[in-house]
Scaffold this motif. Structure first.
Motif, PDB file in Angstrom:
ATOM      1  N   ARG A   9       0.847  -1.227   0.024  1.00  0.00           N
ATOM      2  CA  ARG A   9      -0.022  -0.020   0.100  1.00  0.00           C
ATOM      3  C   ARG A   9       0.860   1.319   0.019  1.00  0.00           C
ATOM      4  NH1 ARG A   9      -4.357   0.082   4.367  1.00  0.00           N
ATOM      5  NH2 ARG A   9      -5.052  -1.347   3.191  1.00  0.00           N
ATOM      6  N   THR A  10       1.809   1.216   0.790  1.00  0.00           N
ATOM      7  CA  THR A  10       2.868   2.339   0.852  1.00  0.00           C
ATOM      8  C   THR A  10       3.351   2.488  -0.334  1.00  0.00           C
ATOM      9  OG1 THR A  10       3.293   2.088   3.254  1.00  0.00           O
ATOM     10  CG2 THR A  10       4.645   3.316   2.074  1.00  0.00           C
ATOM     11  N   ALA A  11       3.869   1.624  -1.159  1.00  0.00           N
ATOM     12  CA  ALA A  11       4.767   1.607  -2.338  1.00  0.00           C
ATOM     13  C   ALA A  11       3.615   2.035  -3.629  1.00  0.00           C
ATOM     14  CB  ALA A  11       5.069   0.298  -2.907  1.00  0.00           C
ATOM     15  N   GLY A  15       4.046   5.870  -5.394  1.00  0.00           N
ATOM     16  CA  GLY A  15       4.214   5.787  -6.728  1.00  0.00           C
ATOM     17  C   GLY A  15       3.028   6.744  -7.251  1.00  0.00           C
ATOM     18  N   THR A  16       2.047   6.831  -6.740  1.00  0.00           N
ATOM     19  CA  THR A  16       0.954   7.535  -7.353  1.00  0.00           C
ATOM     20  C   THR A  16       1.228   9.126  -6.922  1.00  0.00           C
ATOM     21  OG1 THR A  16      -0.582   5.723  -6.738  1.00  0.00           O
ATOM     22  CG2 THR A  16      -1.653   8.088  -7.209  1.00  0.00           C
ATOM     23  N   ALA A  17       1.770   9.160  -5.770  1.00  0.00           N
ATOM     24  CA  ALA A  17       2.155  10.755  -5.445  1.00  0.00           C
ATOM     25  C   ALA A  17       3.314  11.115  -6.348  1.00  0.00           C
ATOM     26  CB  ALA A  17       2.581  10.605  -3.797  1.00  0.00           C
ATOM     27  N   THR A  18       4.183  10.257  -6.664  1.00  0.00           N
ATOM     28  CA  THR A  18       5.400  10.633  -7.572  1.00  0.00           C
ATOM     29  C   THR A  18       4.759  10.805  -8.854  1.00  0.00           C
ATOM     30  OG1 THR A  18       6.798   9.260  -6.173  1.00  0.00           O
ATOM     31  CG2 THR A  18       7.744  10.123  -8.451  1.00  0.00           C
ATOM     32  N   ARG A  23       3.593  15.173 -12.992  1.00  0.00           N
ATOM     33  CA  ARG A  23       2.571  15.872 -13.955  1.00  0.00           C
ATOM     34  C   ARG A  23       2.426  17.397 -13.565  1.00  0.00           C
ATOM     35  NH1 ARG A  23      -3.388  14.095 -13.828  1.00  0.00           N
ATOM     36  NH2 ARG A  23      -2.168  12.392 -12.830  1.00  0.00           N
ATOM     37  N   VAL A  24       2.539  17.531 -12.241  1.00  0.00           N
ATOM     38  CA  VAL A  24       2.382  18.952 -11.707  1.00  0.00           C
ATOM     39  C   VAL A  24       3.456  19.902 -12.172  1.00  0.00           C
ATOM     40  CG1 VAL A  24       1.908  20.537  -9.789  1.00  0.00           C
ATOM     41  CG2 VAL A  24       0.659  18.327 -10.097  1.00  0.00           C
ATOM     42  N   ALA A  25       4.522  19.121 -11.825  1.00  0.00           N
ATOM     43  CA  ALA A  25       5.958  19.890 -12.359  1.00  0.00           C
ATOM     44  C   ALA A  25       5.915  20.053 -13.741  1.00  0.00           C
ATOM     45  CB  ALA A  25       7.237  19.084 -11.718  1.00  0.00           C
TER      46      ALA A  25
END
Length: 92
Positions: A9-11, A15-18, A23-25
């Motif tokens: 779950r943490t991975a 990964g989603t946050a990255t 995309r935002v960057a």
């Protein structure tokens, strides 16, 4: 099993946050690049040398009128033809 599930779950969350962060960057970089390009274009227009002044059309008009007057004096053109040609040159 609980530890493996929590690690998975943490991975996934990381990964989603990255991916979202990347995309935002990219969007911000594109936005700032467009603003920078626009500022650069404006600066280039500001410092670009002005175009050279156009040659005055009066010289051509004067030369043509003088040529017509000379032809009229020589008898090549009648007074009516001279008047019509002069009006055409002057845009009357």
């Amino acid at each position: 099993m609980g530890l493996l599930r929590m690690a998975t779950r943490t991975a996934v969350v990381a990964g989603t946050a990255t991916a979202v962060s990347g995309r935002v960057a990219r969007r911000q970089n594109q936005k700032y690049a467009a603003q920078d390009q626009q500022a650069y274009d404006q600066q280039q227009q500001q410092y670009a040398p002005p175009p050279p002044p156009a040659a005055p059309a009066v010289d051509d008009t004067t030369a043509e009128l003088q040529n017509l007057a000379q032809l009229n004096k020589q008898g090549v053109l009648t007074d009516e033809e001279f008047a019509a040609a002069k009006a055409k040159i002057l845009g009357i």
